[in-house]
Scaffold this motif. Structure first.
Motif, PDB file in Angstrom:
ATOM      1  N   LYS A 107      45.520  26.386  62.868  1.00 29.42           N
ATOM      2  CA  LYS A 107      45.519  27.732  62.844  1.00 29.42           C
ATOM      3  C   LYS A 107      46.208  29.065  63.405  1.00 29.42           C
ATOM      4  CE  LYS A 107      40.780  27.160  61.647  1.00 29.42           C
ATOM      5  NZ  LYS A 107      40.189  26.098  61.093  1.00 29.42           N
ATOM      6  N   VAL A 160      38.961  31.788  51.784  1.00 30.24           N
ATOM      7  CA  VAL A 160      39.198  30.739  52.612  1.00 30.24           C
ATOM      8  C   VAL A 160      38.606  30.556  54.115  1.00 30.24           C
ATOM      9  CG1 VAL A 160      41.452  31.471  52.368  1.00 30.24           C
ATOM     10  CG2 VAL A 160      41.077  32.476  54.139  1.00 30.24           C
ATOM     11  N   ASN A 161      37.283  30.767  54.379  1.00 30.39           N
ATOM     12  CA  ASN A 161      36.743  30.569  55.480  1.00 30.39           C
ATOM     13  C   ASN A 161      34.927  30.255  55.075  1.00 30.39           C
ATOM     14  OD1 ASN A 161      34.626  31.307  57.565  1.00 30.39           O
ATOM     15  ND2 ASN A 161      36.089  30.565  58.731  1.00 30.39           N
ATOM     16  N   GLY A 162      35.405  28.962  55.214  1.00 33.31           N
ATOM     17  CA  GLY A 162      33.950  27.882  55.046  1.00 33.31           C
ATOM     18  C   GLY A 162      32.730  28.020  55.625  1.00 33.31           C
ATOM     19  N   THR A 163      32.601  29.360  56.642  1.00 37.02           N
ATOM     20  CA  THR A 163      31.527  29.268  57.794  1.00 37.02           C
ATOM     21  C   THR A 163      31.089  30.489  56.597  1.00 37.02           C
ATOM     22  OG1 THR A 163      31.990  27.950  59.542  1.00 37.02           O
ATOM     23  CG2 THR A 163      30.736  29.850  59.939  1.00 37.02           C
ATOM     24  N   TYR A 190      30.325  23.021  59.931  1.00 40.87           N
ATOM     25  CA  TYR A 190      31.805  24.301  59.510  1.00 40.87           C
ATOM     26  C   TYR A 190      32.685  25.030  60.170  1.00 40.87           C
ATOM     27  CZ  TYR A 190      29.705  22.111  55.026  1.00 40.87           C
ATOM     28  OH  TYR A 190      29.444  21.735  54.364  1.00 40.87           O
ATOM     29  N   ALA A 191      32.016  25.278  61.762  1.00 35.72           N
ATOM     30  CA  ALA A 191      32.505  26.423  62.764  1.00 35.72           C
ATOM     31  C   ALA A 191      32.677  26.120  63.101  1.00 35.72           C
ATOM     32  CB  ALA A 191      30.786  26.895  63.490  1.00 35.72           C
ATOM     33  N   GLU A 192      34.207  26.603  63.690  1.00 40.04           N
ATOM     34  CA  GLU A 192      34.969  26.498  64.816  1.00 40.04           C
ATOM     35  C   GLU A 192      34.160  26.450  66.043  1.00 40.04           C
ATOM     36  OE1 GLU A 192      38.934  26.242  64.934  1.00 40.04           O
ATOM     37  OE2 GLU A 192      37.905  26.074  62.605  1.00 40.04           O
ATOM     38  N   ASP A 198      34.887  32.542  63.187  1.00 41.47           N
ATOM     39  CA  ASP A 198      34.377  32.455  61.834  1.00 41.47           C
ATOM     40  C   ASP A 198      33.997  33.674  61.251  1.00 41.47           C
ATOM     41  OD1 ASP A 198      35.162  29.931  61.238  1.00 41.47           O
ATOM     42  OD2 ASP A 198      33.917  29.403  62.923  1.00 41.47           O
ATOM     43  N   ASP A 203      40.033  33.273  62.044  1.00 41.07           N
ATOM     44  CA  ASP A 203      39.514  32.269  61.502  1.00 41.07           C
ATOM     45  C   ASP A 203      40.649  32.711  59.626  1.00 41.07           C
ATOM     46  OD1 ASP A 203      39.438  29.283  61.000  1.00 41.07           O
ATOM     47  OD2 ASP A 203      38.703  30.112  59.130  1.00 41.07           O
ATOM     48  N   LYS A 207      44.753  32.360  58.889  1.00 41.40           N
ATOM     49  CA  LYS A 207      45.342  31.197  57.604  1.00 41.40           C
ATOM     50  C   LYS A 207      45.351  32.196  56.791  1.00 41.40           C
ATOM     51  CE  LYS A 207      41.303  28.413  57.766  1.00 41.40           C
ATOM     52  NZ  LYS A 207      39.567  28.440  57.497  1.00 41.40           N
ATOM     53  N   GLY A 311      36.388  23.475  51.549  1.00 41.26           N
ATOM     54  CA  GLY A 311      37.036  24.462  52.575  1.00 41.26           C
ATOM     55  C   GLY A 311      36.761  24.206  53.625  1.00 41.26           C
ATOM     56  N   ALA A 312      36.180  22.970  54.519  1.00 42.21           N
ATOM     57  CA  ALA A 312      35.837  22.809  55.653  1.00 42.21           C
ATOM     58  C   ALA A 312      35.175  21.736  56.216  1.00 42.21           C
ATOM     59  CB  ALA A 312      34.384  23.686  56.532  1.00 42.21           C
TER      60      ALA A 312
HETATM   61  N1  HSE Z   1      35.257  27.070  60.548  1.00 43.25           N
HETATM   62  C1  HSE Z   1      36.346  27.223  59.756  1.00 43.25           C
HETATM   63  C2  HSE Z   1      35.475  27.848  57.951  1.00 43.25           C
HETATM   64  C3  HSE Z   1      36.791  25.551  59.577  1.00 43.25           C
HETATM   65  O1  HSE Z   1      34.687  27.589  58.039  1.00 43.25           O
HETATM   66  O2  HSE Z   1      36.202  27.471  57.593  1.00 43.25           O
HETATM   67  C4  HSE Z   1      37.984  25.317  58.315  1.00 43.25           C
HETATM   68  O3  HSE Z   1      38.913  26.242  58.270  1.00 43.25           O
END
Ligand code: HSE
Ligand code: NDP
Length: 453
Positions: A107, A160-163, A190-192, A198, A203, A207, A311-312
């Motif tokens: 993304k 839209v961010n799981g973290t 989950y994290a970048e 995040d 992030d 998105k 989501g992640a």
């Molecule tokens: N780091 C992103 C999140 C991964 O936590 O949503 C999913 O795109």
């Protein structure tokens, strides 16, 4: 298998959290996928940064020369799960220019330079698919791009961010500390690579740019999206939200803004923004926990749609990558390509300052006659209407009877007017301190928990 076409040969760039799962699923479901595509789908090479870290990859497939792999003549489709801008951009441009299909979860790159990638894909007639780039496993981009192509989308908004959702839910439900929750989210994949992407909101910002581009047929890049992350959200903010029947979520909001003009027409623009906000516990987004994402899409004819899911994480994201890979492989077998990007509307982006938002402000003030009137006057001068005011007992640290805490919720006003009001409050002699400021959202519904409609 009868009537099978020649294999579709795949270069996999990156074999981390997502790439590993793509490899696993491709291998475990090889027979099924071949039947669905009409040809075997084979990985012919896997590019990584540190070869010695990947005993799981057969040695004959492994390389650290990603450019060499992408430019091999026997590669039909490139799957990129490296992340970041460079070298991913150059690798994908090489692939697209050579007419190779591209599937990416990146993304950050799409939101920074999606237009260049789309132009390269159009020029060579190659496929560019990126379902995994937004909301992990949730099929969201294809519904926006294809299923809703005949409708007029007015809003796309949600988590839209799981973290960050994992962190905020852990802080709210278990009282977990911010740092501990972030470490857990990182451990769970989950994290970048740099988790500040995040927690600082970048992030979700990327998105939101992708969602707004598809929903409004307009090229929106990350820099067009207003962004605040969650690093300033404290346990006290979450407790204050709970006291009001709310919780705190990091929201991405993309809206089509229609303003009537003097000549009876309408001017349209796009608003895209990311920030933490209080939402009522009664809102469906309030119960979205852990790394789950949920996105509402509103369209003129379809009404409201809700998309919800993981989501992640490696496997959920690999599911979306494989869905795209099957689509691209089918297109190749059929000798065609998927739908092109559409940016024909080319709407302007509304600056954040002009976007109507609603604030929850808590401040400590002198508890004496006239203070409330002074504060109300300041709001009035900034043309900000107050919806509710509550006075609470003096916070600790004040001599009894000398201080009070005011909790003010505003009606919607331009964000710049609200920000200027908060700045001016801090300058008043009567104000001992502005304790916290959070936006309040209910995405089109009344915020009844706060007495605001
Ligand atoms: N780091 C992103 C999140 C991964 O936590 O949503 C999913 O795109
Ligand atoms: P990881 O950091 O786990 O994996 C990245 C992979 O890329 C590693 O295998 C790394 O190699 C490899 N790599 C890095 N630089 C290079 C390079 N220059 N050449 C070749 N290979 C390289 O990331 P994720 O799997 O978590 O994420 C990948 C992409 O998917 C990102 O764009 C991310 O935003 C996106 N995404 C991730 C989700 C998630 O939940 N994790 C969800 C949705 C999207 P090595 O292993 O040797 O270091």
């Amino acid at each position: 298998m009868p009537n099978q076409a020649a294999p579709v040969r795949v270069a996999l760039l990156g074999c981390g959290t997502v790439g590993r799962e793509v490899m696993r699923l491709l291998s475990e479901q090889a027979g099924e996928l071949a039947a669905r595509v009409g040809a075997p789908v084979e990985i012919v090479g896997v590019a990584v940064r540190r070869a010695h870290k990947h005993p799981e990859v057969p040695a004959e497939l492994l390389t650290t020369d990603a450019y060499g792999l992408v430019n091999r003549h026997d590669v039909d489709v490139v799957v990129e799960v490296i992340g970041g801008i460079d070298p991913a951009r150059g690798l994908l441009l090489d692939a697209l220019k050579a007419g190779k299909g591209v599937v990416t979860a990146n993304k950050a790159l799409l939101a920074e330079d999606g237009a260049t990638l789309a132009e390269a894909a159009d020029a060579s007639g190659a496929d560019l698919y990126y379902e995994a780039s937004v909301a992990g496993a949730i099929p969201l981009l294809r519904p926006l791009r294809e299923s809703l192509a005949g409708d007029k989308i007015t809003r796309v908004a949600g988590i839209v961010n799981g973290t960050t959702n994992y962190i905020l839910s852990a802080m709210a439900s278990a009282g977990t500390g911010y740092r501990e929750a972030l470490d857990e989210a990182t451990e769970l994949g989950y994290a970048e690579a740099d988790p500040s992407a995040d927690v600082d909101g970048f992030d979700a910002q990327a998105k939101a740019a992708i969602l707004a581009s598809l929903a409004f047929h307009t090229r929106v890049s990350a820099t067009d999206v207003y962004c605040e992350g969650i690093s300033a959200v404290t346990a006290a903010d979450i407790a204050a939200a709970e006291a009001l029947g709310c919780t705190v979520k990091l929201l991405a909001i993309c809206e089509r803004v229609s303003v009537p003009t003097a000549d009876g027409g309408v001017t349209e623009s796009v608003s895209a923004r990311v920030y933490p906000a209080m939402i009522p516990l009664s809102h469906p987004l309030a119960s979205v926990s852990e790394a789950y994402n949920a996105v509402f899409v509103e369209a003129e004819a379809a009404g409201q749609l809700m998309f919800y899911g993981q989501g992640a994480g490696g496997a959920p994201t690999a599911s979306a990558v494989l869905g795209d890979l099957v689509a691209v492989a089918r297109n190749r077998v059929a000798g065609g390509r998927g739908p092109r990007e559409s940016a024909h509307a080319d709407l302007p982006v509304q600056p954040m300052g002009r976007t109507p938002t609603r604030y929850h402000i808590s401040l400590d003030v002198d508890d004496r006659a006239g203070v409330l009137a002074t504060i109300a006057g300041l709001f009035a001068r900034h043309e900000v209407s107050i919806a509710t005011v509550r006075q609470e007992t003096a916070p600790t640290g004040f001599a009894k009877g000398t201080g009070a805490r005011l909790v003010i919720v505003t009606h919607a006003a331009p964000d710049a007017a609200l920000a200027a009001t908060v700045a001016a409050l801090g300058e008043l002699d009567e104000v001992l301190g502005v304790d916290r400021v959070l936006r309040v959202e209910n995405l089109g519904r009344p915020v009844s928990a706060l007495g605001v409609t």
